[in-house]
Design a protein around this motif. Sequence first.
Motif, PDB file in Angstrom:
ATOM      1  N   HIS A 134       0.900  -1.158   0.000  1.00  0.00           N
ATOM      2  CA  HIS A 134       0.000   0.000   0.000  1.00  0.00           C
ATOM      3  C   HIS A 134       0.935   1.204   0.000  1.00  0.00           C
ATOM      4  O   HIS A 134       1.582   1.502   1.007  1.00  0.00           O
TER       5      HIS A 134
ATOM      6  N   GLU B 105       2.011   3.751   2.797  1.00  0.00           N
ATOM      7  CA  GLU B 105       2.289   3.281   4.168  1.00  0.00           C
ATOM      8  C   GLU B 105       3.799   3.214   4.387  1.00  0.00           C
ATOM      9  O   GLU B 105       4.455   2.240   4.012  1.00  0.00           O
TER      10      GLU B 105
ATOM     11  N   ARG C 293      -3.719   2.775  -1.983  1.00  0.00           N
ATOM     12  CA  ARG C 293      -4.330   1.531  -1.498  1.00  0.00           C
ATOM     13  C   ARG C 293      -4.991   0.729  -2.633  1.00  0.00           C
ATOM     14  O   ARG C 293      -4.902  -0.479  -2.667  1.00  0.00           O
TER      15      ARG C 293
ATOM     16  N   HIS D 142       3.395  -3.138   6.492  1.00  0.00           N
ATOM     17  CA  HIS D 142       2.282  -2.203   6.273  1.00  0.00           C
ATOM     18  C   HIS D 142       2.149  -1.277   7.485  1.00  0.00           C
ATOM     19  O   HIS D 142       2.952  -1.318   8.409  1.00  0.00           O
ATOM     20  N   CYS D 143       1.063  -0.479   7.501  1.00  0.00           N
ATOM     21  CA  CYS D 143       0.655   0.207   8.721  1.00  0.00           C
ATOM     22  C   CYS D 143      -0.849   0.408   8.650  1.00  0.00           C
ATOM     23  O   CYS D 143      -1.462   0.214   7.606  1.00  0.00           O
TER      24      CYS D 143
ATOM     25  N   ASP E   5      -6.228  -5.480   6.225  1.00  0.00           N
ATOM     26  CA  ASP E   5      -5.067  -4.626   6.464  1.00  0.00           C
ATOM     27  C   ASP E   5      -4.973  -3.595   5.373  1.00  0.00           C
ATOM     28  O   ASP E   5      -5.600  -3.759   4.336  1.00  0.00           O
TER      29      ASP E   5
END
Length: 351
Positions: A41, A44, A93, A147-148, A351
């Motif tokens: 993504h 991130e 995303r 990721h975050c 996620d």
Amino acid sequence: MQKSIERIAGDSEGHSYEFPVFRFEGTDKAAPSAYLQAALHAGELPGVVAIDALMPMLEKAEAEGRIKGSITVVPQANPIGRAQYHFGEHQGRFHLGTRTNFNRGFPLLAAPDVELLPDTTLGTADQRLKTRLLQLSIGHDIVLDLHCDDEGLAYLYVHASLWPAMADCAAAMGVDAVILWDEDTDGTFEGASITPYLNLPAEVARFDRRVATTVEYRGILDVDGALAGADAEGLYRLLVARGVVQDQALSTPGSFTGLVAPLENIDMMPAPRAGAVLYKVKPGDRVAEGALLATIVHAPGEAGGRTQLFAPQAGIILTRRSRRIIRAGEDLLKLVGDRKSADARSGTLED
Ligand SMILES: [Zn+2]
């Protein structure tokens, strides 16, 4: 360390995407190998800066002959998403061309064999990227996808077959929580990394030394030098604990003392009304059943213009949204409950 450039053809003539790949050659063929990628993504970035801090540690280990297993590092895995801006806002995303989440739609192979990957020559650029990332990662014993979340604790998604064998990794990384899952029908990168091994005999799948995880390095704004340094040390400790890198100065990680819960315990808390969110809780808070989680101001200044949301069960707040505007039906936060959630959507890898 070798650097190479990967090129992904674009969806129209005259443009393509590229990203660098770094490879460290291991000196011991029997040692586990590792693959690390960040920013699938594309916006991130906590994992990107963690890798930036990790690379000098790996180069030092290489110079001292301490890299045992081969290591492949992709610091920015998604050049397509990185280039997507829509009216000034970054959109990393979903692929704007297909509306597909960049972390969905990876092929779930029956065996860890790149020959089984679909031919995406005639597919879209995001499909070509996904195929290439799997080609780069499949076959490694350790696969980390960094990721975050919006705002959140540091936590891991781990397939149930790898737990508790991966508890040393969670302890080495110093994460707060581990969420266990057992079925991926959407084709996340993590799902595509572990699914090929699920039907193999145990002595081939080697779940005792296999690692596949989506690492959620807190929130989107937690791009910070001190956190990046600490996360790089956590990644390095994992590589040492699993024998990819040798470092006698490091002690083995202790036992993992963080939260461990199945995905089905998560309550996502959809907003009943649209409006401005006043959170009463933040990630890490322990809440009792019936505790106030948030108030939505949907008709400001009017009697009855506020709607309150309460915890359906006791648990820990894992994440919450980074924005304070919400539409009806959008999820307000992730509450890891002590019991199975009554929410029918609970159980999907989110996620
Ligand atoms: Zn993500």
